[in-house]
Scaffold this motif. Structure first.
Motif, PDB file in Angstrom:
ATOM      1  N   ARG A  30      10.066   0.844  11.059  1.00 33.24           N
ATOM      2  CA  ARG A  30       9.143   0.362  11.882  1.00 33.24           C
ATOM      3  C   ARG A  30       9.186  -1.267  12.500  1.00 33.24           C
ATOM      4  NH1 ARG A  30       4.410   4.980  12.534  1.00 33.24           N
ATOM      5  NH2 ARG A  30       4.768   3.131  14.315  1.00 33.24           N
ATOM      6  N   GLU A  31       9.457  -1.691  13.512  1.00 34.11           N
ATOM      7  CA  GLU A  31       9.014  -2.832  14.776  1.00 34.11           C
ATOM      8  C   GLU A  31       7.346  -2.297  15.168  1.00 34.11           C
ATOM      9  OE1 GLU A  31       9.013  -6.392  15.170  1.00 34.11           O
ATOM     10  OE2 GLU A  31      10.386  -5.474  14.465  1.00 34.11           O
ATOM     11  N   LEU A  32       6.807  -2.976  14.311  1.00 37.64           N
ATOM     12  CA  LEU A  32       5.701  -2.398  14.887  1.00 37.64           C
ATOM     13  C   LEU A  32       5.096  -3.360  16.322  1.00 37.64           C
ATOM     14  CD1 LEU A  32       3.914  -1.763  11.339  1.00 37.64           C
ATOM     15  CD2 LEU A  32       3.797  -0.018  13.642  1.00 37.64           C
ATOM     16  N   ALA A  42       1.179  -1.182  -0.059  1.00 39.43           N
ATOM     17  CA  ALA A  42      -0.372  -0.158   0.531  1.00 39.43           C
ATOM     18  C   ALA A  42       0.978   1.285   0.121  1.00 39.43           C
ATOM     19  CB  ALA A  42      -1.119   0.021   1.055  1.00 39.43           C
ATOM     20  N   ARG A  43       0.388   2.103  -0.616  1.00 40.72           N
ATOM     21  CA  ARG A  43       1.074   3.438  -0.489  1.00 40.72           C
ATOM     22  C   ARG A  43       1.569   4.198   0.558  1.00 40.72           C
ATOM     23  NH1 ARG A  43      -2.546   5.866  -5.641  1.00 40.72           N
ATOM     24  NH2 ARG A  43      -0.955   4.342  -7.018  1.00 40.72           N
ATOM     25  N   ILE A  44       0.137   3.747   1.317  1.00 44.41           N
ATOM     26  CA  ILE A  44       0.300   4.764   2.931  1.00 44.41           C
ATOM     27  C   ILE A  44       1.606   4.170   3.221  1.00 44.41           C
ATOM     28  CG2 ILE A  44      -1.084   2.937   4.058  1.00 44.41           C
ATOM     29  CD1 ILE A  44      -1.012   6.966   4.530  1.00 44.41           C
ATOM     30  N   TYR A  45       1.891   2.684   3.128  1.00 46.03           N
ATOM     31  CA  TYR A  45       2.819   1.440   4.085  1.00 46.03           C
ATOM     32  C   TYR A  45       4.014   2.470   4.020  1.00 46.03           C
ATOM     33  CZ  TYR A  45       5.404  -2.463   5.743  1.00 46.03           C
ATOM     34  OH  TYR A  45       6.203  -3.186   6.263  1.00 46.03           O
ATOM     35  N   LYS A  46       4.289   3.242   2.574  1.00 45.70           N
ATOM     36  CA  LYS A  46       5.983   3.884   2.117  1.00 45.70           C
ATOM     37  C   LYS A  46       5.356   4.580   3.022  1.00 45.70           C
ATOM     38  CE  LYS A  46       6.357   0.833  -1.935  1.00 45.70           C
ATOM     39  NZ  LYS A  46       5.125  -0.391  -2.043  1.00 45.70           N
TER      40      LYS A  46
END
Length: 118
Positions: free
Chosen positions: A70-72, A59-63
């Protein structure tokens, strides 16, 4: 649960759905118009054991949010998917105890076998 979570503006989702002989009792939920609920997302997590398995890393928002660096935690991942519908890997088919997530070749073949066997 008998439902498919998809995005109506996603050509891949539409192509997959159109290629299947879906039963009439399967509800189709466009996650852009009707966001996935926390309870639905929790149900999916129980089926796959991790919110991270439901995260769309393309997803674009992921980038944009630089999530790859990040370690989510599981809670953060859940919150992000609920906040940004495009972060749900899709389509997601749930039919009773069977769950199919994403659009990989393996998943598409399994969907074909499951829904078109009759």
């Amino acid at each position: 649960m008998k439902k498919v979570f998809y995005l109506s503006t996603c050509d891949t989702c539409k192509k997959i759905i159109d290629s299947l002989n879906l039963p009439n009792d399967l509800t189709q939920q466009d996650i852009k118009k009707n966001n996935i609920s926390s309870a639905e997302l929790e149900f999916l997590k129980e089926q796959v054991n991790s919110y991270k398995d439901l995260l769309n890393k393309r997803a674009r928002i992921y980038k944009q949010l630089d999530l790859k660096n990040r370690e989510l935690s599981e809670d953060e991942t859940k919150a992000l998917i609920l906040e940004h519908y495009t972060l749900l890997k899709r389509p997601v088919f749930v039919y009773d105890e069977k769950v199919f997530i994403g659009n990989s070749k393996t998943t598409k073949t399994a969907l074909q076998d499951f829904f078109n066997e009759s």
